[in-house]
Enzyme design. Structure first.
Site, mmCIF file in Angstrom:
data_model
loop_
_atom_site.group_PDB
_atom_site.id
_atom_site.type_symbol
_atom_site.label_atom_id
_atom_site.label_comp_id
_atom_site.label_asym_id
_atom_site.label_seq_id
_atom_site.Cartn_x
_atom_site.Cartn_y
_atom_site.Cartn_z
ATOM 1 N N GLY A 43 -3.666 -25.095 18.017
ATOM 2 C CA GLY A 43 -4.806 -24.382 17.453
ATOM 3 C C GLY A 43 -6.096 -25.153 17.594
ATOM 4 N N GLY A 56 -9.036 -24.374 16.104
ATOM 5 C CA GLY A 56 -9.993 -24.022 15.046
ATOM 6 C C GLY A 56 -10.664 -25.290 14.543
ATOM 7 N N TYR A 57 -11.303 -25.176 13.390
ATOM 8 C CA TYR A 57 -12.042 -26.323 12.865
ATOM 9 C C TYR A 57 -11.140 -27.548 12.703
ATOM 10 C CZ TYR A 57 -15.832 -23.067 11.642
ATOM 11 O OH TYR A 57 -16.824 -22.132 11.679
ATOM 12 N N VAL A 103 0.900 -19.773 20.855
ATOM 13 C CA VAL A 103 2.122 -20.348 20.302
ATOM 14 C C VAL A 103 2.951 -19.216 19.707
ATOM 15 C CG1 VAL A 103 3.046 -21.940 18.583
ATOM 16 C CG2 VAL A 103 0.890 -22.476 19.766
ATOM 17 N N GLU A 158 -20.659 -11.725 2.336
ATOM 18 C CA GLU A 158 -21.521 -12.097 3.467
ATOM 19 C C GLU A 158 -21.598 -10.963 4.484
ATOM 20 O OE1 GLU A 158 -20.091 -16.079 4.726
ATOM 21 O OE2 GLU A 158 -21.900 -16.790 3.712
ATOM 22 N N ASP A 175 -6.355 -23.648 7.354
ATOM 23 C CA ASP A 175 -5.898 -22.565 6.485
ATOM 24 C C ASP A 175 -4.416 -22.627 6.141
ATOM 25 O OD1 ASP A 175 -8.459 -21.647 6.663
ATOM 26 O OD2 ASP A 175 -8.013 -19.912 7.923
ATOM 27 N N ALA A 186 -13.995 -24.035 6.121
ATOM 28 C CA ALA A 186 -14.273 -24.816 7.326
ATOM 29 C C ALA A 186 -14.564 -26.266 6.959
ATOM 30 C CB ALA A 186 -15.463 -24.211 8.057
ATOM 31 N N GLN A 187 -15.306 -26.423 5.869
ATOM 32 C CA GLN A 187 -15.674 -27.758 5.419
ATOM 33 C C GLN A 187 -14.444 -28.635 5.223
ATOM 34 O OE1 GLN A 187 -17.372 -28.534 1.252
ATOM 35 N NE2 GLN A 187 -19.188 -28.032 2.437
#
Lengths: 397, 397
Positions: free
Chosen positions: B10, B12-13, B81, B169, B296, B313-314
């Site tokens: 992955g 991602g972040y 995957v 948002e 996550d 994300a942080q």
């Protein structure tokens, strides 16, 4: 005697040109001229294949009617005509408003002709207005976005029914747009299929075979698959069924196979053939000295080949010019009307960016020459309708 | 002894940050690091509400992974995957390819959590990837174009399920986009309805009530109708049915009500809670010294309030930094690992253009101040992942 009332129904090429011509020549109080149109803008019908494919901003294909008309001279009513009452000499709008006339100009355009093909009305798009082409464009983009998640091949299978002028011009634009859409949505271009299906034994029926071959060659290389001599039997929510039994699944069927006159004309009791009225040389509906028809609703026979002239913008504009002059003569008490004589300047079909085919006089033109000629023709229509200011705003470069 | 294999699943972040950290510190041949990702780009998940509403170009929300990774140091495999085999210490891709590991980093992100609400999976959109948000944007535009022709109110009724961070948002952006779309498609704005529906008794559950009131006030003035304490019972092709029996017809339901860990994790036999693994302080899956989970999929309890940290994300970026350092220590034979301690820099939720709310430390911020802080936070993530070059390319101004 009261001021004669001229009522123009429809702000397409024919109706708007009639209004422009009246505005230029009539003096104050010679006549009360009203133009009724569904939208407060005029759109360039012959350009609509471009915003439909998404290669041109639809805003570039329309102009506010009030920027062309001098509303001190011509009254503009935004409204949808629902009925013409010949006996009462009025037109009825769907708001219920009734507009009386001494002279009526019908320029209400066309409707898709489906030739009784089942499901076409319900499941196929047609290229007929700003609203319809915006929906086609958005639908195409939505199909690309959706394909990326669902991978269903029909989402990227586009069927264009009819390979006449509009069909050919639309597949030309669409095949130009496909690579852009593939790049935007990360899609391998081989997933996209464009079919152009025509019942006649050739594309662009009536066109010169050299030009037809050139067009098929150019569009074929851009990825268009032609199926000629292939009537569509049925259109379904899943795609089309052809006369030979073949089914092609597609989320997007665009019907360009023909048009007929607006049904308001035949509902008003005028005698029509496919919704069009065979007008006399002064554009009168037969037997009606006070009713004139311009544009797609008017049927005029080309004596040379004993077939009707096709409904084009060129002819509609010329009819508007002719009729405007005749109406001026009438309100001034004249009885000598000029007969309408179409003057064919040439015909050019676009095949997408920098490619076209055409006939100018007897001369066949191809490729970038023809594409340039197409732009000149398009810009000339702008000039006729709105003068230099309109050319400046909407010019095709 | 052979070079240890580090396999990161992955991009991602969390996964990408782990790779970036390894790339910065590892010397040649200290480890064989492979990053597997479904796409050849990384996307900024926390920005996706913007391209979903159409207020930002999706291209601005992604970056080529190979522009961030030095592929001489980190091998990049584009692949999806499908399975993790703990016993064999391999991950299987859906191409069939098997990748062996000595250390496995799972950063496979999340899936929508539907809480068993019928029809949500089938009929609702979710804001989860570049591909999904492009479809949402195109669908919304298509609905506007279609409404102009069909006038069915459900085409312009937008339902956002969930008023957490993403939901709030997204309605903020959507309400900014509506006036643009209305202008583009000649639609009277009063035809558009935006509902934000939340089962909890408040929007932004867990947020400070002053901030919540400010958010509801701003969004309410922009045309958002809130329905709180209102669970959705069912989602259908026609819209939603609420727990109180009310039906709202809508062509567009976007579900933002919650996420769970990627189901590959639980399918691999790891013990999970809503798909997330309660990791130890070193981000190990319990009982697996060779398996780490970031982002996550990792569940960490905030002891102060005895509730899990939200998947942000942080935190994912901080986990990547921590884990990168620990993996470097491990391949060098170290045994002292640094425990992961989240450092919360503040939380800001955007409410659309130039409007936001947030908490920085104990300080509440509102309006343009908060909007500016949001941009600083977003640009800081860019800097952490890709340094100044990435900030330059994708910066939010």
């Amino acid at each position: 005697m009261s001021t004669p009332k001229i009522l123009i129904l429809g702000g397409g090429y024919g109706g708007l040109m009639t209004a422009v011509r009246l505005q230029k020549q009539l003096n104050h109080n010679e006549a009360e001229v009203t133009l009724v149109n569904k939208h407060d803008y005029h759109y360039f019908t012959t350009w609509l294949h471009e915003p439909a494919a998404g290669t041109k901003d639809p805003e570039k294909c329309r102009v506010d009617i009030e920027s062309i008309l001098d509303t001190n001279k011509i009254k503009f009513v935004k409204g949808t005509v629902s009925e013409i009452k010949r006996e009462q000499k009025t037109a009825v709008l769907d708001s219920g408003e009734q507009l009386a006339y001494d002279y009526l100009v019908i320029g209400l355009g066309s409707e898709p002709e489906t030739f009784g093909i089942q499901g076409l009305k319900e499941h196929a798009y047609s290229i007929r207005s700003i609203n319809s082409v915006r929906e086609i464009r958005e639908h195409i983009e939505y199909c690309f976005a959706k394909f990326k998640n669902e991978r269903r091949p029909e989402l990227l299978t586009f069927i264009v029914g009819g390979a006449g002028f509009t069909g050919i011009e639309f597949v030309g634009e669409l095949s130009d747009r496909v690579p852009e859409l593939c790049a935007e949505f990360d899609i391998e271009p081989s997933n996209v299929k464009i079919y152009n299906i025509e019942a006649a034994p050739t594309v662009l029926p009536g066109f010169d075979p050299d030009l037809v071959n050139y067009a098929m060659d150019v569009l074929g290389r851009k990825g268009v698959t032609f199926k000629i001599s292939t009537p569509i039997k049925e259109c379904t929510p899943e795609g089309v069924v052809l006369a030979d039994g073949e089914e092609i699944k597609s989320s997007t069927v665009v019907w360009t196979g023909g048009v007929r006159g607006n049904s308001i004309i035949e509902n008003a009791g005028f005698e029509t053939m496919r919704g069009r009225v065979k007008v006399d040389p002064y554009l009168h509906a037969p037997g009606h000295d006070d009713v004139f028809i311009v544009g797609d609703g008017a049927l005029i026979i080309n004596e040379e080949i004993n077939r009707p002239y096709p409904p084009t913008a060129q002819i509609a504009i010329q009819q508007g010019e002719n009729l405007g002059d005749n109406l001026v003569a009438l309100v001034r008490g004249g009885s000598e009307l000029k007969p309408f004589v179409p003057s064919l300047k040439g015909t050019v079909a676009s095949l997408g960016k920098n490619e076209a085919i055409g006939l100018v006089g007897d001369k066949k033109i191809y490729g970038s020459t023809a594409a340039l000629m197409k732009k000149i023709i398009d810009n000339r229509s702008l000039f006729l309708l709105g003068g230099l200011p309109l050319v400046m705003k909407k010019v095709k470069l």
